[in-house]
Design a protein around this motif. Structure first.
Motif, PDB file in Angstrom:
ATOM      1  N   SER A 118       0.841  -1.200   0.000  1.00 12.81           N
ATOM      2  CA  SER A 118       0.000   0.000   0.000  1.00 12.81           C
ATOM      3  C   SER A 118       0.873   1.245   0.000  1.00 12.81           C
ATOM      4  CB  SER A 118      -0.922   0.010   1.232  1.00 12.81           C
ATOM      5  OG  SER A 118      -0.148  -0.053   2.421  1.00 12.81           O
ATOM      6  N   SER A 119       0.292   2.365  -0.400  1.00 10.68           N
ATOM      7  CA  SER A 119       1.034   3.624  -0.480  1.00 10.68           C
ATOM      8  C   SER A 119       1.315   4.170   0.920  1.00 10.68           C
ATOM      9  CB  SER A 119       0.247   4.658  -1.281  1.00 10.68           C
ATOM     10  OG  SER A 119       0.100   4.257  -2.621  1.00 10.68           O
ATOM     11  N   ASN A 120       2.425   4.860   1.031  1.00 12.83           N
ATOM     12  CA  ASN A 120       2.794   5.572   2.255  1.00 12.83           C
ATOM     13  C   ASN A 120       2.358   7.023   2.088  1.00 12.83           C
ATOM     14  OD1 ASN A 120       4.065   6.897   4.380  1.00 12.83           O
ATOM     15  ND2 ASN A 120       5.960   5.715   4.210  1.00 12.83           N
ATOM     16  N   LYS A 121       1.230   7.385   2.689  1.00 11.26           N
ATOM     17  CA  LYS A 121       0.649   8.709   2.496  1.00 11.26           C
ATOM     18  C   LYS A 121       1.560   9.835   2.984  1.00 11.26           C
ATOM     19  CE  LYS A 121      -3.093   7.101   0.659  1.00 11.26           C
ATOM     20  NZ  LYS A 121      -3.290   7.258  -0.808  1.00 11.26           N
ATOM     21  N   LYS A 122       2.447   9.524   3.905  1.00  6.32           N
ATOM     22  CA  LYS A 122       3.353  10.549   4.409  1.00  6.32           C
ATOM     23  C   LYS A 122       4.305  11.040   3.326  1.00  6.32           C
ATOM     24  CE  LYS A 122       3.277   8.872   9.190  1.00  6.32           C
ATOM     25  NZ  LYS A 122       4.104   8.339  10.307  1.00  6.32           N
ATOM     26  N   TYR A 123       4.464  10.236   2.266  1.00  5.82           N
ATOM     27  CA  TYR A 123       5.372  10.610   1.181  1.00  5.82           C
ATOM     28  C   TYR A 123       4.667  11.304   0.022  1.00  5.82           C
ATOM     29  CZ  TYR A 123       9.900   8.892   2.704  1.00  5.82           C
ATOM     30  OH  TYR A 123      11.102   8.756   3.353  1.00  5.82           O
TER      31      TYR A 123
ATOM     32  N   SER B 177       4.989   2.042  -1.785  1.00  5.44           N
ATOM     33  CA  SER B 177       4.389   1.136  -2.754  1.00  5.44           C
ATOM     34  C   SER B 177       5.267   1.044  -3.998  1.00  5.44           C
ATOM     35  CB  SER B 177       2.997   1.629  -3.158  1.00  5.44           C
ATOM     36  OG  SER B 177       3.091   2.821  -3.925  1.00  5.44           O
ATOM     37  N   ARG B 178       5.003   0.052  -4.818  1.00  8.84           N
ATOM     38  CA  ARG B 178       5.773  -0.110  -6.052  1.00  8.84           C
ATOM     39  C   ARG B 178       5.632   1.132  -6.931  1.00  8.84           C
ATOM     40  NH1 ARG B 178       5.380  -5.215 -10.320  1.00  8.84           N
ATOM     41  NH2 ARG B 178       6.978  -4.448 -11.767  1.00  8.84           N
ATOM     42  N   GLN B 179       4.435   1.695  -6.979  1.00 16.08           N
ATOM     43  CA  GLN B 179       4.204   2.893  -7.792  1.00 16.08           C
ATOM     44  C   GLN B 179       4.985   4.085  -7.246  1.00 16.08           C
ATOM     45  OE1 GLN B 179       1.822   0.869  -6.607  1.00 16.08           O
ATOM     46  NE2 GLN B 179       1.139  -0.101  -8.524  1.00 16.08           N
ATOM     47  N   GLN B 180       5.040   4.215  -5.922  1.00 17.38           N
ATOM     48  CA  GLN B 180       5.802   5.309  -5.328  1.00 17.38           C
ATOM     49  C   GLN B 180       7.293   5.164  -5.602  1.00 17.38           C
ATOM     50  OE1 GLN B 180       4.157   4.906  -1.279  1.00 17.38           O
ATOM     51  NE2 GLN B 180       3.506   7.051  -1.439  1.00 17.38           N
ATOM     52  N   LEU B 181       7.807   3.958  -5.476  1.00 15.07           N
ATOM     53  CA  LEU B 181       9.226   3.736  -5.771  1.00 15.07           C
ATOM     54  C   LEU B 181       9.535   4.043  -7.234  1.00 15.07           C
ATOM     55  CD1 LEU B 181       9.727   0.376  -3.833  1.00 15.07           C
ATOM     56  CD2 LEU B 181      10.823   2.559  -3.274  1.00 15.07           C
ATOM     57  N   ALA B 182       8.654   3.598  -8.121  1.00 11.77           N
ATOM     58  CA  ALA B 182       8.885   3.803  -9.552  1.00 11.77           C
ATOM     59  C   ALA B 182       8.799   5.263  -9.944  1.00 11.77           C
ATOM     60  CB  ALA B 182       7.870   2.994 -10.360  1.00 11.77           C
ATOM     61  N   ALA B 183       8.071   6.083  -9.159  1.00 15.08           N
ATOM     62  CA  ALA B 183       7.902   7.498  -9.496  1.00 15.08           C
ATOM     63  C   ALA B 183       9.230   8.237  -9.534  1.00 15.08           C
ATOM     64  CB  ALA B 183       6.959   8.162  -8.494  1.00 15.08           C
ATOM     65  N   PHE B 184      10.213   7.764  -8.777  1.00 17.53           N
ATOM     66  CA  PHE B 184      11.511   8.443  -8.748  1.00 17.53           C
ATOM     67  C   PHE B 184      12.282   8.260 -10.057  1.00 17.53           C
ATOM     68  CE2 PHE B 184      10.427   8.132  -4.297  1.00 17.53           C
ATOM     69  CZ  PHE B 184      10.885   9.332  -3.781  1.00 17.53           C
TER      70      PHE B 184
ATOM     71  N   ASN C  20      15.280  -1.116  10.571  1.00 18.48           N
ATOM     72  CA  ASN C  20      13.887  -1.057  10.160  1.00 18.48           C
ATOM     73  C   ASN C  20      13.725  -0.183   8.922  1.00 18.48           C
ATOM     74  OD1 ASN C  20      12.620  -2.777  12.051  1.00 18.48           O
ATOM     75  ND2 ASN C  20      12.793  -1.198  13.622  1.00 18.48           N
ATOM     76  N   THR C  21      12.927  -0.671   7.987  1.00 16.61           N
ATOM     77  CA  THR C  21      12.825  -0.022   6.680  1.00 16.61           C
ATOM     78  C   THR C  21      11.642   0.942   6.608  1.00 16.61           C
ATOM     79  OG1 THR C  21      11.479  -1.858   5.867  1.00 16.61           O
ATOM     80  CG2 THR C  21      13.864  -2.001   5.516  1.00 16.61           C
ATOM     81  N   ILE C  22      11.655   1.760   5.545  1.00 16.07           N
ATOM     82  CA  ILE C  22      10.565   2.693   5.246  1.00 16.07           C
ATOM     83  C   ILE C  22       9.744   2.090   4.117  1.00 16.07           C
ATOM     84  CG2 ILE C  22       9.998   5.031   4.459  1.00 16.07           C
ATOM     85  CD1 ILE C  22      12.872   5.807   5.457  1.00 16.07           C
ATOM     86  N   PRO C  23       8.437   1.909   4.304  1.00 17.56           N
ATOM     87  CA  PRO C  23       7.621   1.292   3.251  1.00 17.56           C
ATOM     88  C   PRO C  23       7.160   2.306   2.204  1.00 17.56           C
ATOM     89  CG  PRO C  23       6.262   1.686   5.178  1.00 17.56           C
ATOM     90  CD  PRO C  23       7.655   2.139   5.544  1.00 17.56           C
TER      91      PRO C  23
ATOM     92  N   MET D  24       8.044  12.602   9.354  1.00 17.58           N
ATOM     93  CA  MET D  24       7.176  12.044   8.322  1.00 17.58           C
ATOM     94  C   MET D  24       7.910  11.051   7.423  1.00 17.58           C
ATOM     95  SD  MET D  24       5.175  15.533   7.191  1.00 17.58           S
ATOM     96  CE  MET D  24       4.475  14.727   5.730  1.00 17.58           C
ATOM     97  N   PHE D  25       9.222  11.214   7.297  1.00 11.74           N
ATOM     98  CA  PHE D  25       9.970  10.488   6.279  1.00 11.74           C
ATOM     99  C   PHE D  25      10.756   9.302   6.797  1.00 11.74           C
ATOM    100  CE2 PHE D  25      10.086  15.014   4.605  1.00 11.74           C
ATOM    101  CZ  PHE D  25       8.924  14.852   3.860  1.00 11.74           C
ATOM    102  N   ILE D  26      10.736   9.070   8.105  1.00 15.90           N
ATOM    103  CA  ILE D  26      11.537   8.003   8.690  1.00 15.90           C
ATOM    104  C   ILE D  26      10.653   7.120   9.571  1.00 15.90           C
ATOM    105  CG2 ILE D  26      13.663   9.337   8.603  1.00 15.90           C
ATOM    106  CD1 ILE D  26      13.311  10.003  11.550  1.00 15.90           C
TER     107      ILE D  26
END
Length: 295
Positions: free
Chosen positions: A170-175, A240-247, A235-238, A201-203
């Motif tokens: 799922s998307s991370n709304k904080k991002y 979504s695949r779409q959010q990662l691909a946006a970069f 511990n990692t930051i989640p 918000m980012f960690i």
């Protein structure tokens, strides 16, 4: 870790020609990671970063207690900028971190990201050989210094907090603010305003930041100054695949997609990597799946 472009250093003119392996082409004029020592001599020294952290070879250190974060909850306004090699957010110096066996409080300077392609592998550090999709670096300097350039003269002048990203269902709304900003900064040297954001918000939440690794290293790009106290959180930051691909819509200064922005692992050369005292060594998920082991 990226160094700001405006560096009062003799290598500044040369440093414009270094590039990541993903940019190297036949007949090209940029120098990939294997040749960075010709751009800046420190890149060929013995305490370089990033590294592969082999968890079974780390040593527990009870001095590595939980950190105290000051100003991380406070909202700020800043620019998010496509620097031509990374995406960067300038941070307020009122955000500080102390504890965790740091010699004194360190104040924030900037954060930036190291990226894969469309959510593929892109982190700089690896854990037991496993590379993550992205890595966040929050760059801090000892509070006594006025600039990153001054801090780099001190072997422990810079403290970098490193975080891995992992794909989530799922998307991370904080991002949302950062993901939305990418649409307007895909070209090099472009920027836009981030409003009403905070570092929290980012960690991961602070209660999930007690497990981490510590070692002494360097900047991960030229001039590769060996002045960095590295803290790599487990511990990692989640995202979504779409959010990662946006970069991947970001572009390098040469117009190519800004992907694969990581330096290959560097030799430890006898350095010891420590882990926070209350941390349990975890075998990577990849190894668990491979071996069929169940937690």
């Amino acid at each position: 870790m990226q160094l700001p472009e405006a560096t009062p250093n003799a290598t500044t003119q040369q440093a414009r020609h270094w590039c990541y392996q993903s940019q190297v082409t036949c007949g090209g004029n940029c120098i990939g990671p294997d040749g960075w020592a010709t751009v800046a001599g420190a890149c060929g020294r013995r305490t370089q970063s990033p590294i592969n952290i082999v968890t079974r070879r780390t040593l527990p250190d009870r001095r590595l207690t939980p950190f105290t974060f000051t100003g991380y909850q406070e909202a700020f306004h800043s620019f998010i900028t496509n620097k031509g090699r990374t995406v960067q957010v300038d941070l307020p110096a009122t955000a500080k971190v102390q504890g965790g066996d740091l010699a004194m409080p360190y104040k924030a300077v900037q954060l930036h990201l190291h990226l894969g392609k469309d959510g593929g592998l892109g982190s700089e550090h690896t854990i037991d050989g496993e590379r993550y999709p992205m890595e966040l670096h929050i760059v801090n300097i000892k509070e006594e210094y006025n600039s990153l350039a001054d801090a780099l003269k001190d072997p422990a002048g810079v403290g970098v907090l490193g975080f891995f990203y992992e794909q989530s269902g799922s998307s991370n709304k904080k991002y949302d603010s950062i993901i939305n900003a990418l649409n307007t900064i895909n070209k090099p040297s472009s920027n836009t305003t981030l409003s009403g954001v905070s570092l929290d918000m980012f960690i991961p939440s602070q209660c999930n930041m007690t497990s981490y690794f510590r070692y002494q290293g360097s900047l991960t790009t030229p001039p590769c100054a060996e002045a960095v106290v590295w803290t790599i959180f487990e511990n990692t930051i989640p995202l979504s695949r779409q959010q990662l691909a946006a970069f991947s819509q970001l572009q390098f200064a040469d117009g190519k997609p800004m992907v694969g922005t990581y330096r290959p692992n560097q030799p430890l050369n006898g350095r010891q990597v420590y882990r926070s005292g209350n941390q349990v060594v975890l075998v990577s998920t990849l190894l668990l799946i491979t071996s069929g082991t169940r937690e």
